[in-house]
Structure formats: C-alpha cells, structure tokens
Design a protein around this motif. Sequence first.
Motif, PDB file in Angstrom:
ATOM      1  N   LEU A 173      -2.550  -5.892  -9.856  1.00  0.00           N
ATOM      2  CA  LEU A 173      -3.630  -5.860  -8.678  1.00  0.00           C
ATOM      3  C   LEU A 173      -3.941  -7.185  -8.031  1.00  0.00           C
ATOM      4  O   LEU A 173      -4.728  -7.249  -7.250  1.00  0.00           O
TER       5      LEU A 173
ATOM      6  N   LEU B 105     -10.867   3.509  -0.106  1.00  0.00           N
ATOM      7  CA  LEU B 105     -10.188   3.241  -1.259  1.00  0.00           C
ATOM      8  C   LEU B 105      -8.702   3.016  -0.939  1.00  0.00           C
ATOM      9  O   LEU B 105      -7.889   4.001  -1.512  1.00  0.00           O
ATOM     10  N   PRO B 106      -8.232   2.208  -0.657  1.00  0.00           N
ATOM     11  CA  PRO B 106      -6.599   2.135  -0.232  1.00  0.00           C
ATOM     12  C   PRO B 106      -5.971   2.074  -1.484  1.00  0.00           C
ATOM     13  O   PRO B 106      -6.286   1.197  -2.626  1.00  0.00           O
ATOM     14  N   LEU B 107      -4.907   2.675  -1.901  1.00  0.00           N
ATOM     15  CA  LEU B 107      -4.113   2.925  -3.070  1.00  0.00           C
ATOM     16  C   LEU B 107      -3.089   1.664  -2.887  1.00  0.00           C
ATOM     17  O   LEU B 107      -2.261   1.535  -2.119  1.00  0.00           O
ATOM     18  N   PHE B 108      -3.138   0.604  -3.614  1.00  0.00           N
ATOM     19  CA  PHE B 108      -2.255  -0.579  -3.382  1.00  0.00           C
ATOM     20  C   PHE B 108      -1.803  -1.358  -4.787  1.00  0.00           C
ATOM     21  O   PHE B 108      -2.460  -0.847  -5.753  1.00  0.00           O
ATOM     22  N   HIS B 109      -0.983  -2.179  -4.611  1.00  0.00           N
ATOM     23  CA  HIS B 109      -0.563  -3.050  -5.864  1.00  0.00           C
ATOM     24  C   HIS B 109      -0.343  -4.102  -5.322  1.00  0.00           C
ATOM     25  O   HIS B 109       0.542  -4.387  -4.170  1.00  0.00           O
TER      26      HIS B 109
ATOM     27  N   LEU C 297      -2.994  11.979   1.475  1.00  0.00           N
ATOM     28  CA  LEU C 297      -3.790  11.165   0.985  1.00  0.00           C
ATOM     29  C   LEU C 297      -4.704  10.263   2.043  1.00  0.00           C
ATOM     30  O   LEU C 297      -5.922   9.828   1.643  1.00  0.00           O
TER      31      LEU C 297
ATOM     32  N   ASN D 269       0.505   6.245   3.603  1.00  0.00           N
ATOM     33  CA  ASN D 269      -0.699   7.076   3.965  1.00  0.00           C
ATOM     34  C   ASN D 269      -0.646   7.229   5.562  1.00  0.00           C
ATOM     35  O   ASN D 269      -1.814   6.987   5.946  1.00  0.00           O
TER      36      ASN D 269
ATOM     37  N   GLN E 287      -8.672   9.695   1.909  1.00  0.00           N
ATOM     38  CA  GLN E 287      -9.271   8.600   2.139  1.00  0.00           C
ATOM     39  C   GLN E 287     -10.548   8.508   3.154  1.00  0.00           C
ATOM     40  O   GLN E 287     -11.234   7.722   3.142  1.00  0.00           O
TER      41      GLN E 287
ATOM     42  N   GLN F 126       0.814  -1.139   0.039  1.00  0.00           N
ATOM     43  CA  GLN F 126       0.013   0.064  -0.084  1.00  0.00           C
ATOM     44  C   GLN F 126       1.029   1.272   0.025  1.00  0.00           C
ATOM     45  O   GLN F 126       1.806   1.173   0.523  1.00  0.00           O
ATOM     46  N   MET F 127       0.583   2.297  -0.790  1.00  0.00           N
ATOM     47  CA  MET F 127       1.176   3.652  -0.737  1.00  0.00           C
ATOM     48  C   MET F 127       1.311   4.245   0.604  1.00  0.00           C
ATOM     49  O   MET F 127       0.334   4.002   1.661  1.00  0.00           O
TER      50      MET F 127
END
Length: 392
Positions: free
Chosen positions: A312, A297-301, A282, A276, A286, A273-274
């Motif tokens: 994803l 909406l967590p910003l993740f990869h 951010l 935060n 959120q 996760q980015m």
Amino acid sequence: MEVRKAFSSATRTVSSSSLRERLSSLSNLTTTPLKPVANLHAHIEFVPARIPRKRRLQTLAVAIWSTTIVWCITVFLFLCSFPPLWPVLAAYMVWVLYIDKSPENGGRLSPWFRSMGLWRYFADYYPASFLKTCELPRIDLTSSGIIHTVSIIGMGAICTFATESTGFSAAFPGIIPHLLTLATNFRVPFYRDIILAMGICSVSKQSCSNILKKGPGNSITIVVGGAAESLSAHPGTADLTLRKRLGFIKVAIQHGADLVPVFSFGENDIFQQMPNEKGTTLYKLQKKFQNVFGFTLPLFHGRGLLNYNLGLMPYRKRIVAVIGHPIHVVQCDKPTLEEITQVQQKYIDELMWYVVSFVSSCPARPLFGNVIWHTYKDEFARTRRRELNIIE
C-alpha cells in the motif's frame, strides 16, 4: 458366507488401489507447487539486501506518513487503557470537537515542523518537485492549487504546499500556502495536530473566507476534483472533474483573489487502481459510499516495504507540480453564474488550450500561452495513454 467374503475382499482391493492413487497425487503436489504460490513467487520483486542508506530513509519517511492516521489512533487507544489518563483525554476530545476552531481559521502553521528533515526524505522518495513558470504577486489565492489528477492521495500537494521539502517559500517569498482537506480529518486525535502544524486547514467555505480575509500573501490550495476525481486516477491518464466545480471560483471572485492553476504531473502513476469504469458494480458501490460519507474508498495497491510491486505504499514515480500563470479576478460580492463560468473558462484555457496572449510581467511565458498541459506533457507525461480530459 463365500459371497460375503468375496465382496469384502473386492472392497479391500478397491480401497487399497484408490488409496495408492491418492498417495501418488499427494506426492506430485509436493514436487509441483500450486499455481497461485508459483505465480506469487514469480511476480513479486523483493528488495535487494544491499540498498543505500539514503533510499532506506526515504522509504521509511513515506511509510511513516502513509500510516500516520493508523498510529495516531493506536496511540490514543493505548492511552485510553490507563484510567488515570481518562480525564485528560476527555478534556482533549472536548477541546478538539467543540472548542478549537483552528481548522476554520488558518490552522497553526509551524515553520519548524514544515522544515523538518523528514519531509526532505519524503519528497526525494518519488522525487517530488515543482516548476515555477512565472513570478507570482502576493496574491490572496493560489487556488485549485492542485487540479491534480489526484492519485488517490495527493502526495505532490503535500510536498509542495504542506512542507518546505521542495522549497516553496524560498521560490515564492511572502506567500503562505494552506492546503485544504476534509473537516473530518480534524476529528482524528493527534493526527489533526500534525496536519495543523503543516498549515493544512478545512476545505469548508467558511475556512476559505477566513484565510483570505487575513490579507495579501495568505493563499489556499484546493484539490478541486476531490473524491470523485480519485476514482478516475489511473496510471497514464489525466481525467479531471472540473466542469461542475464552481464553488472555488465563486469564493475567488467574492474576495477578488487571483486564481493560479497548478497541475501535478505523475500523481496518477504512484498507485495502481482496480478497474472501476462507469457502470460497473464497483463504481456504483464507491459512488454510494461517497454520497453517504462524503468521501470514497478507491481500491488500489502500490509497493511494500520489502518488495517493489505488492503493498500500500506509493511507487517511486517522479511528481512535478507545474505552477501556472495567475488569472486576475475582479472582486464582486454576488457574482452571477455567467461571470463565474467566464472565469472558469479562463482557468481551463490556462490549464489546457492555446490562448494568444503575452504578459510582460512574465517573460518566460511563451507568446502563444503558458498552457500547462500542452507545454509540459511531453516532458513530464511521456508514458501517458491519452490526453488530458475533463470528464465532469
């Protein structure tokens, strides 16, 4: 005339020299790749051409589940492009939105669907499993079921409590688990029918009460931290949102249902996760999104279908759900805040701290407590960056 001719000649000379410089710089670009492109090729680890068929099927199973909402909506919109189907689709949506109350009344659990081979491949991908520390009576509430460090998406909860991929029913006969989720998920066409067949129900108070009223053996599993906890889900950490969560304990007391702490190790490691941290722009955005829509909406990869570090899909990281010892609750229709907080402290003690006690009905339990985190952290959380922490 001579001055004008000389000026024109000088201009052409400057232009031709600058043109040669630009052409030479372009030739250098063709031989030296741009930095972003070079970094991209240097850091992406692509999947080898030869991979065992079983691993490919595992990846496919996870990919199918991860995109279920997308293809369900796509199929619905595709069907909407055929006017003859409009009356059927309209009737279906009226039934979904106004008539069908299954999400509030225990769902439509299908043993056949929960036992499909797809789920076995899905669980083996990580791999996901659970650890049975003690025999459970046919209690009414397998609650807070997953105090997971919620990993953005609770994959361990799905494997253990929404499918038979890990063998939950064989290990705990007589207990029917119901994983709970947001009511908005049951408004998505076709997707709602899939999760209802898995035994997943709404997390509303009315839904919890209706399931527990069905009698012994009907259990509910709640991801207590929810959206707030997902924002703290970073690899190597276990930051729980628990202090302010009293609703599930109140429901347990009102129905006299025992609480069983469950901690899912490894959940936070399957996504990146980015950053935060609290106070960042951010994080504030959120939280505002969560306040408006009820989820965030967590910003993740994670990884991709054809590579190991960009996409994803979740990473292949081991997930182990440790099912703790039940905490007995005395039934009370109108519990006081003091009674609720006392039960909550017992719950936290079972989850974290050493409590001197011995339970004869559970011989496997150590003399100084079956404390989930301290007992199993060195086995299932070896790569942790810090200890379990209750942040709220």
